[in-house]
Design a protein around this motif. Sequence first.
Motif, PDB file in Angstrom:
ATOM      1  N   LEU A   1      40.271  48.576  15.392  1.00 15.50           N
ATOM      2  CA  LEU A   1      39.270  48.926  16.400  1.00 15.50           C
ATOM      3  C   LEU A   1      39.131  47.839  17.453  1.00 15.50           C
ATOM      4  O   LEU A   1      39.047  46.660  17.139  1.00 15.50           O
ATOM      5  CB  LEU A   1      37.901  49.130  15.729  1.00 15.50           C
ATOM      6  N   LYS A   2      39.090  48.275  18.705  1.00 16.62           N
ATOM      7  CA  LYS A   2      38.725  47.393  19.818  1.00 16.62           C
ATOM      8  C   LYS A   2      37.637  48.103  20.598  1.00 16.62           C
ATOM      9  O   LYS A   2      37.809  49.235  21.038  1.00 16.62           O
ATOM     10  CB  LYS A   2      39.924  47.125  20.724  1.00 16.62           C
ATOM     11  N   VAL A   3      36.497  47.437  20.734  1.00 13.17           N
ATOM     12  CA  VAL A   3      35.384  47.980  21.513  1.00 13.17           C
ATOM     13  C   VAL A   3      35.539  47.484  22.945  1.00 13.17           C
ATOM     14  O   VAL A   3      35.737  46.298  23.190  1.00 13.17           O
ATOM     15  CB  VAL A   3      34.016  47.553  20.923  1.00 13.17           C
ATOM     16  N   ILE A   4      35.457  48.416  23.875  1.00 12.79           N
ATOM     17  CA  ILE A   4      35.652  48.120  25.298  1.00 12.79           C
ATOM     18  C   ILE A   4      34.289  48.132  25.988  1.00 12.79           C
ATOM     19  O   ILE A   4      33.616  49.172  26.002  1.00 12.79           O
ATOM     20  CB  ILE A   4      36.543  49.187  25.961  1.00 12.79           C
ATOM     21  N   PRO A   5      33.874  47.002  26.557  1.00 11.43           N
ATOM     22  CA  PRO A   5      32.586  46.999  27.266  1.00 11.43           C
ATOM     23  C   PRO A   5      32.697  47.739  28.599  1.00 11.43           C
ATOM     24  O   PRO A   5      33.784  47.853  29.170  1.00 11.43           O
ATOM     25  CB  PRO A   5      32.311  45.511  27.491  1.00 11.43           C
ATOM     26  N   ARG A   6      31.576  48.236  29.054  1.00 12.80           N
ATOM     27  CA  ARG A   6      31.553  48.839  30.387  1.00 12.80           C
ATOM     28  C   ARG A   6      31.469  47.722  31.429  1.00 12.80           C
ATOM     29  O   ARG A   6      30.982  46.643  31.138  1.00 12.80           O
ATOM     30  CB  ARG A   6      30.346  49.761  30.514  1.00 12.80           C
ATOM     31  N   TYR A   7      31.906  48.025  32.627  1.00 15.06           N
ATOM     32  CA  TYR A   7      31.798  47.065  33.719  1.00 15.06           C
ATOM     33  C   TYR A   7      30.323  46.877  34.046  1.00 15.06           C
ATOM     34  O   TYR A   7      29.587  47.852  34.192  1.00 15.06           O
ATOM     35  CB  TYR A   7      32.553  47.581  34.946  1.00 15.06           C
TER      36      TYR A   7
ATOM     37  N   ARG B   1      35.458  53.104  43.064  1.00 19.51           N
ATOM     38  CA  ARG B   1      36.842  53.243  42.590  1.00 19.51           C
ATOM     39  C   ARG B   1      37.380  51.962  41.971  1.00 19.51           C
ATOM     40  O   ARG B   1      38.160  52.012  41.036  1.00 19.51           O
ATOM     41  CB  ARG B   1      37.753  53.681  43.732  1.00 19.51           C
ATOM     42  N   ASN B   2      36.965  50.813  42.488  1.00 13.23           N
ATOM     43  CA  ASN B   2      37.427  49.544  41.940  1.00 13.23           C
ATOM     44  C   ASN B   2      36.929  49.367  40.509  1.00 13.23           C
ATOM     45  O   ASN B   2      37.663  48.898  39.639  1.00 13.23           O
ATOM     46  CB  ASN B   2      36.975  48.364  42.800  1.00 13.23           C
ATOM     47  N   ILE B   3      35.682  49.729  40.266  1.00 10.42           N
ATOM     48  CA  ILE B   3      35.116  49.628  38.925  1.00 10.42           C
ATOM     49  C   ILE B   3      35.854  50.562  37.981  1.00 10.42           C
ATOM     50  O   ILE B   3      36.216  50.192  36.871  1.00 10.42           O
ATOM     51  CB  ILE B   3      33.597  49.905  38.936  1.00 10.42           C
ATOM     52  N   ALA B   4      36.101  51.785  38.442  1.00  5.74           N
ATOM     53  CA  ALA B   4      36.834  52.754  37.614  1.00  5.74           C
ATOM     54  C   ALA B   4      38.234  52.240  37.295  1.00  5.74           C
ATOM     55  O   ALA B   4      38.708  52.385  36.164  1.00  5.74           O
ATOM     56  CB  ALA B   4      36.903  54.099  38.324  1.00  5.74           C
ATOM     57  N   ALA B   5      38.876  51.613  38.260  1.00  6.34           N
ATOM     58  CA  ALA B   5      40.230  51.076  38.035  1.00  6.34           C
ATOM     59  C   ALA B   5      40.202  49.931  37.025  1.00  6.34           C
ATOM     60  O   ALA B   5      41.079  49.840  36.154  1.00  6.34           O
ATOM     61  CB  ALA B   5      40.837  50.604  39.351  1.00  6.34           C
ATOM     62  N   ILE B   6      39.185  49.085  37.131  1.00  9.86           N
ATOM     63  CA  ILE B   6      39.059  47.963  36.185  1.00  9.86           C
ATOM     64  C   ILE B   6      38.796  48.494  34.783  1.00  9.86           C
ATOM     65  O   ILE B   6      39.427  48.056  33.821  1.00  9.86           O
ATOM     66  CB  ILE B   6      37.937  46.996  36.635  1.00  9.86           C
ATOM     67  N   GLU B   7      37.883  49.454  34.656  1.00  6.79           N
ATOM     68  CA  GLU B   7      37.582  50.026  33.341  1.00  6.79           C
ATOM     69  C   GLU B   7      38.810  50.728  32.758  1.00  6.79           C
ATOM     70  O   GLU B   7      39.059  50.659  31.558  1.00  6.79           O
ATOM     71  CB  GLU B   7      36.390  50.964  33.416  1.00  6.79           C
ATOM     72  N   LYS B   8      39.593  51.372  33.601  1.00  5.09           N
ATOM     73  CA  LYS B   8      40.822  52.025  33.134  1.00  5.09           C
ATOM     74  C   LYS B   8      41.809  50.975  32.623  1.00  5.09           C
ATOM     75  O   LYS B   8      42.433  51.149  31.571  1.00  5.09           O
ATOM     76  CB  LYS B   8      41.449  52.850  34.259  1.00  5.09           C
TER      77      LYS B   8
END
Length: 149
Positions: A36-42, A58-65
């Motif tokens: 398991l790896k938990v991914i934090p939100r931006y 869009r930049n935030i979405a790209a970073i989260e992706k």
Amino acid sequence: MYQRILIATDGSTLSRQAVDTGLELAALTGAQVIALKVIPRYPVSYFEGSASLNPNNRNIAAIEKQWAESALAVVEEVKATAEARGVKAKAVTKVSDLIAESIIAMAKKHKCDLIVMASHGRRGLKRVLMGSETTHVLTHSHIPVLVLR
């Protein structure tokens, strides 16, 4: 002894050592591994009352992706390593800002009987300011936790 072991990882060097120990334990006991790896939100704001960023940016979405893809690569690597050692494994990611709570919830969801994770050993002011996800898991989990330093 153990049927299913959740190995929480963040991909760091110390975390990789915990992964190795968890995989060794799984091989010895015949347990299945949930990596398991938990991914934090931006973060959209840093302080109460501060200006917040637009979460639809869009930049935030790209970073989260990018974070999600990186996390998937980390757990897939754990899965491949496990399977190379003859250990049945599943790779899982979870998006949440509540890291410790997510680790505990995923262990319950997958009916794990052990959580294996690393402690980053922060001390003093860093520990107070940053907290410790490991300490939170240790104090709130009803499932045994193996912590490696």
